[in-house]
Enzyme design. Sequence first.
Site, short mmCIF file in Angstrom:
data_model
loop_
_atom_site.label_atom_id
_atom_site.label_comp_id
_atom_site.label_asym_id
_atom_site.label_seq_id
_atom_site.Cartn_x
_atom_site.Cartn_y
_atom_site.Cartn_z
N HIS A 358 24.24 159.92 83.40
CA HIS A 358 24.39 159.20 82.15
C HIS A 358 24.56 160.07 81.08
CE1 HIS A 358 23.04 154.97 83.20
NE2 HIS A 358 22.64 155.66 84.44
N ARG A 549 20.49 152.63 69.40
CA ARG A 549 19.21 153.79 69.10
C ARG A 549 19.97 154.63 68.12
NH1 ARG A 549 14.77 154.50 72.47
NH2 ARG A 549 14.25 156.09 70.85
N LYS A 660 29.70 143.84 74.79
CA LYS A 660 29.08 142.73 74.24
C LYS A 660 29.52 142.31 73.18
CE LYS A 660 24.55 144.86 75.74
NZ LYS A 660 23.41 145.53 75.07
C1 LIG Z 1 23.14 146.94 75.00
C2 LIG Z 1 21.94 147.32 74.28
C3 LIG Z 1 21.94 148.90 74.01
C4 LIG Z 1 22.89 149.70 74.40
O1 LIG Z 1 23.69 149.87 73.12
P1 LIG Z 1 24.84 151.03 72.88
O2 LIG Z 1 25.66 150.42 71.71
O3 LIG Z 1 25.69 150.94 74.02
O4 LIG Z 1 24.23 152.23 72.71
C5 LIG Z 1 20.73 149.22 73.51
N1 LIG Z 1 19.55 148.40 73.02
C6 LIG Z 1 19.91 147.15 73.26
C7 LIG Z 1 18.65 146.08 73.01
C8 LIG Z 1 20.90 146.75 74.12
O5 LIG Z 1 20.82 145.02 74.27
#
Ligand SMILES: *Cc1c(COP(=O)(O)O)cnc(C)c1O
Length: 807
Positions: A358, A549, A660
Amino acid sequence: MSLDPALTSGSRAAEIDAHIIDVLRHRVGKDERAAKPHDWFTATVLALRDAVIDRWMESTRKTYDEGGKRVYYLSLEFLIGRLLRDALSNMGLTREMEKALAAHGFDLTTLEDLEPDAALGNGGLGRLAACFMESLASLDIPAYGYGIRYKNGMFRQRIDDGWQVELPETWLSHGNPWEFDRRESAYRIGFGGEVVDRGDGVEWVPAEQVEAYAVDTPVVGWRGKRVNTLRLWTAAALDPIRLDAFNAGDHVGALVEEARADALVRVLYPADSTPAGQELRLRQEYFFTSASIQDIIRRHVQYHCDVRTLPDKAAIQLNDTHPAVAVAEIMRLLVDVHGLEFNEAWDVTRRTVAYTNHTLLPEALESWPLPLFERLLPRHMQIVYAINSRVLREARKTGMDDRAIAAISLIDEHGERRVRMANLAFCGAHSVNGVAALHTELMKTTVFSDLHALYPHKINNKTNGVTPRRWLQQCNPGLVGVLKDAIGPAFLDDAEKLVELNALADDAALGERIAEVKRANKVALARHLKELTGVRIDPDALFDVQIKRIHEYKRQLLNLIETVALYDQIRSHPERDWVPRVKIFGGKAAPSYHNAKLIIKLANDIARRVNSDPSVGGLLKVVFVPNYNVTLAERIIPAADLSEQISTAGMEASGTGNMKFALNGALTIGTLDGANIEIKDRVGDDNIVIFGLTADEVLEQRTTGYNPRKVIEGSKELQQAINAIASGVFSPDDPNRYAALMGGIYDSDWFLVAADFDSYHAAQRGVDRRWEDQPGWRASAIRNIANVGWFSSDRTIGEYARDIWGV
Ligand SMILES: *Cc1c(COP(=O)(O)O)cnc(C)c1O
């Protein structure tokens, strides 16, 4: 509850209703009049769980009968979120449940809001594990997820005067109606001690032992096809109370074993992309890995007798290196307990294990000081040495030089000697996958180049995905309704069928209906954010969202500096036709990550100043949403117009937030990094806003003497914005607060914020122009929805199943 599929929806609702009342009385112990909302919530979950259990047992029986291969997904994190809506929707009982609850004066959303958000993970890696569990069940693949049942998961973030404050998350304070204690599935986990030679082999005699026992949560797949198990381990002392000590008056000392066991499962380390490096963390990793491996081997031997056939019946996937000690643990059990020869055990291990990487940042790769590893796991240390000498022998045979040998070694010999978990995982696995195409290519050319030369067939790519059930169907029912009318319901079973929308991308009526749904989602979010933060936002403004984050490589700072530049320009030229924007930020910072916490404070300082400045006339608002988690993501993403995916190219392995947003019709502004590249390839260059340096150019800048000061001095907007922040315009109470943070950009700027600023700023003005052409924007939104069905975790899991697991 029988829930005969032949029943009408009305009689099913009646059956559910009767069952809830029965559960309320007999299992919660309340009658209808005395029951509080939380009792109703518990009864609702338990009643639904009863329906799930029937399918669960069917699934388990089927798996045993067929004797097929099972997938085991080992992950130190599962970022689950809430389960009620997910289970209801996948069981196809949402409407019936709404009806049943309405009879008692409840609406489903009120009860849903009583469910705690299960945050047993930090971010993308943990959420991926949760999406994968759901897709495995949806694809009817027999699978177990294995992890730790943290009593306090991810911390709850409060914002106090703009600063992040971390509070413990007590998600289990009202019990957890989803889970089943499996006290009978218990294993002893040892630490320390010594390795004793028994003549016919060796035996590890640990100095300490704790018991791991299983707590199971059912995971329902789409249409309730299959129910798999998420098995999380908790810890107990073998001797919970030392009665001798207690009776001698040492009441605290008598409980010390229990306290030590409890510490193992107390907290999730809240660091993302950086190894925690502490002894307790290594203990956690070994604790859950050993329990899982013992469980897997016990099940295998019980049903298939011969441990040597393990690779035919079990596929073990390691989610990052956190469970990499599994390689040594399998070897230990096969050799020391089951009496296999080393070579045969090595063959069995490698054919069973696969590893997902990762991160590429060399400083983020897990390694443990050798003395610590040896003290805690003396037998595993011997096994690591044995594996290492075997691997290095193979490497020497191919004629590799000393530099390559040193890079391949499981032991880092530079300075303090350390055990390299990524090398252990790489060597012990038959498959090593990256999580997006760019990331996988960079694995081959950077951190793993020498291991790749030695084992050229191991590295493969599996681009991440997200489950369209949670991230479209459940979080955006309005959009789903419109899409069903437009292309029929087939996309509910196969997200890639969304491509049929392409033919309708320029259909103005469809564009308008989707825009109406988006607006309704924005109105709902505006109301929610008003409650959470007190800030009033205009649902007709462009909602520009960066939630993830907080990390310097994700470059919230680039977004904030650009926000300041925009603020300056609006104030200097209020007469121009600015596009009203709401900048929404959310995310947690690791408690020990100073700059990340300062970035949160900066976002809040900018928000306070901008939101109270009447001269911007509401054209710009800035909101920092506290306590970003899965539940908040489900509210925010369906309301977003613009998705910020602006990491320094080459640094975000994949990203899943990006997927998403696109699935919910937001346009992406982003760099050519991680899965953004593949999103661009699918939605087309005209339907995404790309800016900034490529990964190759980033590398080139960093190696040929990048001079950020010169860049800053060459950009009036950037210089003004940085200087305003540095001089305390947003922090009059402490004018020097951001001097060092901004000084860092002038002096080194590792993340190339300055280098990408002008390009980003121009791209944002391009976004404004697109927004003014609403029909064009809507067509682009439709093309995003239409073309990102490929990023369903069903597709990802299908590829793992075919290429890695052979199931
Ligand atoms: C999808 C998701 C992430 C990952 O987000 P990135 O933009 O890919 O870093 C982190 N936290 C939550 C709560 C998520 O739903």
